[in-house]
Design an enzyme around this catalytic site. Structure first.
Site, PDB file in Angstrom:
ATOM      1  CB  THR A 187      54.208  -2.812  35.464  1.00 17.23           C
ATOM      2  OG1 THR A 187      55.144  -2.980  34.395  1.00 17.23           O
ATOM      3  CG2 THR A 187      52.923  -2.216  34.937  1.00 17.23           C
ATOM      4  CG  ASP A 188      60.181  -3.063  35.415  1.00 20.55           C
ATOM      5  OD1 ASP A 188      59.292  -3.475  34.629  1.00 20.55           O
ATOM      6  OD2 ASP A 188      61.402  -3.149  35.173  1.00 20.55           O
TER       7      ASP A 188
ATOM      8  CE  LYS B 163      55.977  -6.627  34.911  1.00 17.66           C
ATOM      9  NZ  LYS B 163      56.619  -5.443  34.324  1.00 17.66           N
TER      10      LYS B 163
ATOM     11  CB  THR C 114      54.213   1.414  30.212  1.00 13.15           C
ATOM     12  OG1 THR C 114      55.513   0.831  30.292  1.00 13.15           O
ATOM     13  CG2 THR C 114      53.667   1.166  28.827  1.00 13.15           C
TER      14      THR C 114
END
Lengths: 413, 413
Positions: free
Chosen positions: B159-160, B236, B83
């Site tokens: 970020t995953d 996360k 992203t």
């Protein structure tokens, strides 16, 4: 040396001091350390030094009969094992999982001020050995107690898998009275034990107006209050802390102040008598929770399909993703009528597979978005839906049946 | 209708209003909603109503050349996708993952005050498609940049799976300069985007004294500071919040105040120049993370052994348990020289398999306690240890190599 003696064991340069306890293996000694934990060590007799002979202490009388006090509601206590049901052998200091529900009541005198109890031992197992057929039998026992007039049910349970059992009971039972799971993180012989306070708070909730399946455990590391968690929203989030249990993706149902026994609630809940009792205890055990990790092989998904599993919950990354090379397997599962439900290893937050290309491809292949359900709860729910209403699996997995999904809120939150 | 037009799409009684965007499928429309998210909908042309024609807006000039300012340190920015690297097409509103590192710098003018940059695109992928051979190649690229004189490296990443990549780089690299991973939870076209602040804070850490592999992301939902997480301790913990990243089982390394760019640290850390650069980038990909759930079949463990996996991380319950019927499989793995490392699905807290019978049986069968390592980090570490020092796997898995395990503290804490 005898069981109960205080000993020193030397192993690889480390000295362990404690009370000698029964060991199930000839080449192991088990000693109870000062902090209350038992430790098993490979040691020969020559590694063990006697510090002090154990004293013969008479076992405390725990089995005095329960007397009913007028005016208190009838509550059933079902024990399944675990640390809260562990009994200390006062000679050896050993902790075993064979404390019956009746013994719990007599060991915690405050309980007698709250209710009149009927106690049953359902299982005596460590909770890592729980499984779906035990959940089914347990749900039947809870229903029996309610039918026999219990105005609340307390289930003592090991903490390891309590969240799974709580979720299972939440889907299997519609209940007009509180059904409360409780455990403890530290056994009752330890100064920091949470067993008494948790049991007292659980009994308090069992006599409250909260007619839901809930988990009641320490709210902080102090002995001030217990948190009341909805059975489909709770997770053990620490291996050893007393406040390990947390409600995820929602506020807790409420809390019980330990001293005043006042119950506060934070959410709308199902009130006592609001629903008739209903038991739908069947489960489809051939369901699996698969945690995706980077680069993991899509063959893993095919394995479950090949093996005849009837449903799969994926614990994906972020908003609910797996690698692109897993999408073919999702499509195959769909063709073979095996629902694949997507949840997130983030645990907190909501699945949204419409944002990125991978997610959209997963949805196109037939993946079902798990909303803000915990992965473990989605697994148990899938077992329940497949056994009770397989035709509606896609709709039901996206619908809140027992408070496990919140109304979809915009993902910008 | 053209791309960029404002449209209304009706589906099952719900109206979606937004900007028409490119779709990869003929039977789908993709529209950008007001909140900035794209949504894909199955719809025919007749379901789409025009509200307003899109305006022709000239694409912003993003590629002005980077100019070096005297006195600023050289920092390399490597982009891998995700992203934070997504570029908005100003005509259609579409977000793609093709924003190069150079474009990131020119789009965020504050970056130019912090360092002089060299920018390289390493990958353009969504991070759920990351895998171990990409980590290896990325580690080589980082090492190259350091050898070429970079005094800090920033890696933009989806970020995953950022936590897995951060862990991999932590084991593969000994670094004399900061290596900082950064991502964003909201793309740069959204009012709530975290892309700019995260990038500025990451560049600040890259020029700091913290010569470790770290993750720098929003510390709160406000735009006040970013938290600096050690690469082996970060996870996360939310699907969509900007402060989704959390350090687990430790304090974070520190924080960066956004406005003042002041760096505070909370832990001892490795200082700039303290170690020579060393790259050990090999990984054994045939490792698996298996999450245990109640009643799950021990055949699952045998599957991985049969398939030739070289190591398994179990994500057990509580202090690190699986059901008793899995213990035979642990024993078989041991016999076949396949290490089985035990971690906890609680995520927080420490494994201790010496407390209860099941745990002791697991240790007897050959299970290796994972301390307070995150399951995901244990998986990546096992890949690294098996590729680099397979003889020492038991010792190394219990030893902190990159800050991933804390010194054992008594379990009573």
């Amino acid at each position: 040396m005898d069981l109960g003696d205080r000993v020193l064991v030397e192993r690889n340069g480390i000295s362990y001091e404690g009370v000698l306890m029964p060991s199930r293996r000839a080449d192991h000694v088990v000693i109870k350390l000062k902090n209350g934990y038992n430790i098993g060590l490979k040691a020969r007799e020559s590694d063990i030094k006697l510090i002090e002979k154990g004293k013969e202490i008479k076992s405390q009388q725990l089995d005095r009969p329960l007397k009913d006090k007028p005016g208190l509601p009838p509550v059933s206590i079902l024990s399944t094992g675990g640390t809260i049901a562990s009994k200390v052998d006062y000679r050896t200091g050993a902790v075993t999982s064979q404390f019956s529900a009746g013994e719990i009541i007599t060991a915690i005198p405050e309980l007698e001020e709250i209710a009149n109890y009927r106690a049953r031992v359902i299982y005596q197992i460590l909770s890592e050995n729980m499984r779906s057929d035990y959940w089914t039998a347990l749900a039947r026992s809870v229903a029996e107690e309610i039918e026999r007039g219990a105005e609340g049910v307390v289930i003592t349970h090991g903490t390891d898998t309590m969240m799974y059992t709580a979720a299972a009971l939440s889907f299997m039972l519609k209940t007009p009275v509180p059904v409360v799971l409780v455990g403890s993180q530290r056994s009752s012989d330890r100064p920091s034990s949470d067993a008494s306070m948790n049991a007292v708070c659980a009994a308090t909730v069992a006599t409250s107006d909260i007619a839901e399946v809930s988990v009641v455990m320490h709210g902080t590391t102090n002995d001030d209050y217990c948190t009341i968690h909805r059975g489909t929203r709770v997770r053990k989030m620490h291996t050893s802390r007393r406040d390990a249990f947390q409600t995820i993706n929602q506020h807790p149902l409420g809390r019980v102040d330990y001293l005043s026994r006042k119950v506060e609630t934070y959410l709308p809940f199902c009130h006592r008598g609001e629903v008739e009792m209903e038991l739908n205890e069947r489960l489809e055990p051939r369901c699996s929770l698969v945690k995706y990790t980077p680069g993991s092989s899509p063959e893993i998904l095919h394995y479950y399909i090949d093996k005849g599993y009837r449903g799969v919950v994926l614990e994906g990354t972020g908003l609910g993703h797996v690698a692109s090379d897993w999408i073919e397997g999702i499509g195959r599962a769909k063709e073979e009528n095996i629902p694949v439900v997507v949840t997130s290893q983030c645990l907190r937050g909501r699945i949204c597979d419409r944002v990125y290309d991978t997610g959209r491809d997963m949805l196109d292949a037939g993946a079902i978005e798990g909303g803000d359900m915990l992965p473990e709860v989605a697994l148990v729910k899938l077992m329940w839906v497949l056994a009770n209403n397989p035709e509606e699996v896609v709709t039901l997995m996206k619908t809140s049946l027992a408070g496990e999904i919140s109304h979809s809120i915009p993902i910008t939150v």
